[in-house]
Write a protein that holds these residues in place. Structure first.
Motif, PDB file in Angstrom:
ATOM      1  N   VAL A 189      46.553 -46.598  27.646  1.00  0.00           N
ATOM      2  CA  VAL A 189      47.199 -46.580  26.290  1.00  0.00           C
ATOM      3  C   VAL A 189      46.521 -48.006  25.592  1.00  0.00           C
ATOM      4  N   LEU A 190      46.506 -49.084  26.081  1.00  0.00           N
ATOM      5  CA  LEU A 190      45.817 -50.307  25.617  1.00  0.00           C
ATOM      6  C   LEU A 190      44.349 -50.107  25.291  1.00  0.00           C
ATOM      7  N   ILE A 191      43.508 -49.396  26.053  1.00  0.00           N
ATOM      8  CA  ILE A 191      42.099 -49.536  25.763  1.00  0.00           C
ATOM      9  C   ILE A 191      41.665 -48.240  24.825  1.00  0.00           C
ATOM     10  N   LEU A 192      42.572 -47.248  24.546  1.00  0.00           N
ATOM     11  CA  LEU A 192      42.192 -46.093  23.727  1.00  0.00           C
ATOM     12  C   LEU A 192      41.642 -46.585  22.509  1.00  0.00           C
ATOM     13  N   HIS A 193      42.307 -47.347  21.718  1.00  0.00           N
ATOM     14  CA  HIS A 193      42.209 -47.749  20.410  1.00  0.00           C
ATOM     15  C   HIS A 193      40.696 -48.583  20.367  1.00  0.00           C
ATOM     16  N   LYS A 194      40.434 -49.337  21.335  1.00  0.00           N
ATOM     17  CA  LYS A 194      39.103 -50.174  21.408  1.00  0.00           C
ATOM     18  C   LYS A 194      38.110 -49.242  21.655  1.00  0.00           C
ATOM     19  N   LEU A 195      38.262 -48.292  22.362  1.00  0.00           N
ATOM     20  CA  LEU A 195      37.119 -47.269  22.699  1.00  0.00           C
ATOM     21  C   LEU A 195      36.898 -46.389  21.596  1.00  0.00           C
ATOM     22  N   ASN A 196      37.802 -46.108  20.841  1.00  0.00           N
ATOM     23  CA  ASN A 196      37.754 -45.095  19.665  1.00  0.00           C
ATOM     24  C   ASN A 196      36.992 -46.074  18.629  1.00  0.00           C
ATOM     25  N   LYS A 197      37.334 -47.286  18.459  1.00  0.00           N
ATOM     26  CA  LYS A 197      36.569 -47.913  17.417  1.00  0.00           C
ATOM     27  C   LYS A 197      35.298 -48.417  17.837  1.00  0.00           C
ATOM     28  N   LYS A 198      35.057 -48.577  19.073  1.00  0.00           N
ATOM     29  CA  LYS A 198      33.570 -48.679  19.397  1.00  0.00           C
ATOM     30  C   LYS A 198      32.790 -47.383  19.603  1.00  0.00           C
ATOM     31  N   SER A 199      33.287 -46.444  19.540  1.00  0.00           N
ATOM     32  CA  SER A 199      32.702 -45.181  19.369  1.00  0.00           C
ATOM     33  C   SER A 199      32.286 -44.894  17.959  1.00  0.00           C
ATOM     34  N   GLU A 200      33.318 -45.285  16.909  1.00  0.00           N
ATOM     35  CA  GLU A 200      33.040 -45.092  15.645  1.00  0.00           C
ATOM     36  C   GLU A 200      31.865 -45.949  15.203  1.00  0.00           C
ATOM     37  N   GLN A 201      31.877 -47.219  15.754  1.00  0.00           N
ATOM     38  CA  GLN A 201      30.596 -48.109  15.445  1.00  0.00           C
ATOM     39  C   GLN A 201      29.343 -47.570  16.037  1.00  0.00           C
ATOM     40  N   GLU A 202      29.669 -47.098  17.182  1.00  0.00           N
ATOM     41  CA  GLU A 202      28.115 -46.582  17.704  1.00  0.00           C
ATOM     42  C   GLU A 202      27.784 -45.315  17.063  1.00  0.00           C
ATOM     43  N   ARG A 203      28.471 -44.544  16.478  1.00  0.00           N
ATOM     44  CA  ARG A 203      28.298 -43.249  15.687  1.00  0.00           C
ATOM     45  C   ARG A 203      27.605 -43.671  14.265  1.00  0.00           C
ATOM     46  N   GLN A 204      28.101 -44.951  13.648  1.00  0.00           N
ATOM     47  CA  GLN A 204      27.651 -45.412  12.294  1.00  0.00           C
ATOM     48  C   GLN A 204      26.260 -46.014  12.562  1.00  0.00           C
ATOM     49  N   GLN A 205      26.306 -46.934  13.544  1.00  0.00           N
ATOM     50  CA  GLN A 205      24.888 -47.102  14.189  1.00  0.00           C
ATOM     51  C   GLN A 205      23.678 -46.198  14.486  1.00  0.00           C
ATOM     52  N   ARG A 206      24.156 -45.119  14.893  1.00  0.00           N
ATOM     53  CA  ARG A 206      23.150 -44.025  15.220  1.00  0.00           C
ATOM     54  C   ARG A 206      22.783 -43.343  13.880  1.00  0.00           C
ATOM     55  N   GLN A 207      23.974 -43.260  13.167  1.00  0.00           N
ATOM     56  CA  GLN A 207      23.588 -42.598  11.653  1.00  0.00           C
ATOM     57  C   GLN A 207      22.655 -43.664  10.870  1.00  0.00           C
ATOM     58  N   SER A 208      22.936 -44.937  10.912  1.00  0.00           N
ATOM     59  CA  SER A 208      21.889 -45.774  10.166  1.00  0.00           C
ATOM     60  C   SER A 208      20.509 -45.723  10.614  1.00  0.00           C
ATOM     61  N   GLN A 209      20.670 -45.856  12.071  1.00  0.00           N
ATOM     62  CA  GLN A 209      19.237 -45.520  12.528  1.00  0.00           C
ATOM     63  C   GLN A 209      18.546 -44.338  12.172  1.00  0.00           C
ATOM     64  N   SER A 210      19.450 -43.318  12.431  1.00  0.00           N
ATOM     65  CA  SER A 210      18.776 -41.847  11.794  1.00  0.00           C
ATOM     66  C   SER A 210      18.306 -41.810  10.208  1.00  0.00           C
ATOM     67  N   ASP A 211      19.183 -42.662   9.495  1.00  0.00           N
ATOM     68  CA  ASP A 211      18.671 -42.770   8.079  1.00  0.00           C
ATOM     69  C   ASP A 211      17.497 -43.470   7.651  1.00  0.00           C
ATOM     70  N   ASN A 212      17.278 -44.312   8.518  1.00  0.00           N
ATOM     71  CA  ASN A 212      16.037 -45.465   8.343  1.00  0.00           C
ATOM     72  C   ASN A 212      14.859 -44.621   8.773  1.00  0.00           C
ATOM     73  N   ARG A 213      15.166 -43.883   9.951  1.00  0.00           N
ATOM     74  CA  ARG A 213      13.775 -43.272  10.514  1.00  0.00           C
ATOM     75  C   ARG A 213      13.422 -42.185   9.218  1.00  0.00           C
ATOM     76  N   ALA A 214      14.454 -41.380   8.747  1.00  0.00           N
ATOM     77  CA  ALA A 214      14.254 -40.388   7.779  1.00  0.00           C
ATOM     78  C   ALA A 214      13.577 -40.981   6.568  1.00  0.00           C
TER      79      ALA A 214
END
Length: 226
Positions: A189-214
């Protein structure tokens, strides 16, 4: 949640269950395990610890199944009742019903004539207090709307997961399992929102890296002007 963080949640919860069960099991079953320590039977001590840890892993898996089942039920509840307030009200009724059953059914089925009801009230009060603390922490870290769902999961889901031992009323497993379930449920219960937030940051980072490569590939492929 990304698959990486989902796997992390699984293994960490497994570890929480194993360690909690080993520690609680040593205290609860000390009358059985004490001779091993007194006579320094290292092999028996290691075997007992491994057995407790494996049982903790099993409790952890039960906890995780209950957690993901509740996440699905919670979404269905919000969709069916179309109102978070109404769904929260229903959950509160189920919480009270579950705590009442924990006291009443155990007292009716296992109490001897003349026994006080107080010993049967203590587990329900303990579970409620722990649930309130975890729900308060969850709402403090996220928002007020998370309080009732967190309390419901900590109380009702724990009771459902606890049923096999409740039916048998085996004292040793009664306490060993509930502490393991509470620890695993609270952690999730206490870690779920932290992992969701971390997952969102990782997706945004990957998207940013993908955009830069493009962009870089586009610049490299652009024909020079004459």
């Amino acid at each position: 949640m990304t698959s990486r963080n989902l796997v992390k949640l699984f293994w960490n919860t497994l570890l929480v269950g194993g360690v909690t069960t080993a520690i609680v099991g040593l205290f609860v079953r000390w009358h059985e395990l004490q001779p091993y320590f007194v006579h320094f039977k290292i092999g028996d001590i290691i075997s007992a610890l491994i057995w407790l840890i494996v049982m903790g892993f099993l409790f952890s898996v039960i906890s995780q199944m209950g957690f993901f089942a509740y996440l699905t039920i919670h979404r269905f509840g919000l969709g069916i009742f179309k109102s978070a307030a109404l769904w929260n009200g229903i959950q509160m009724v189920l919480i009270l019903f579950g705590l009442f059953d924990l006291v009443y059914l155990r007292y009716v089925n296992f109490a001897k004539p003349g026994d006080s009801i107080l010993p049967y009230l203590v587990p329900a009060l303990f579970l409620l207090i722990v649930g309130l603390v975890v729900a308060w922490m969850k709402s403090k870290e996220t928002n007020r709307e998370a309080f009732i769902p967190a309390l419901f999961f900590m109380v009702v889901a724990t009771l459902v997961e606890w049923v096999p031992v409740l039916n048998e009323n085996a004292v040793n497993w009664f306490y060993t399992m509930v502490f393991a379930l509470i620890a695993c449920n609270a952690y999730q219960v206490l870690i779920l929102h932290k992992l969701n937030k971390k997952s969102e940051q990782e997706r945004q980072q990957r998207q940013s890296q993908s955009d830069n490569r493009a962009k870089n590939n586009k610049k490299m492929n652009k024909k020079p002007s004459i």
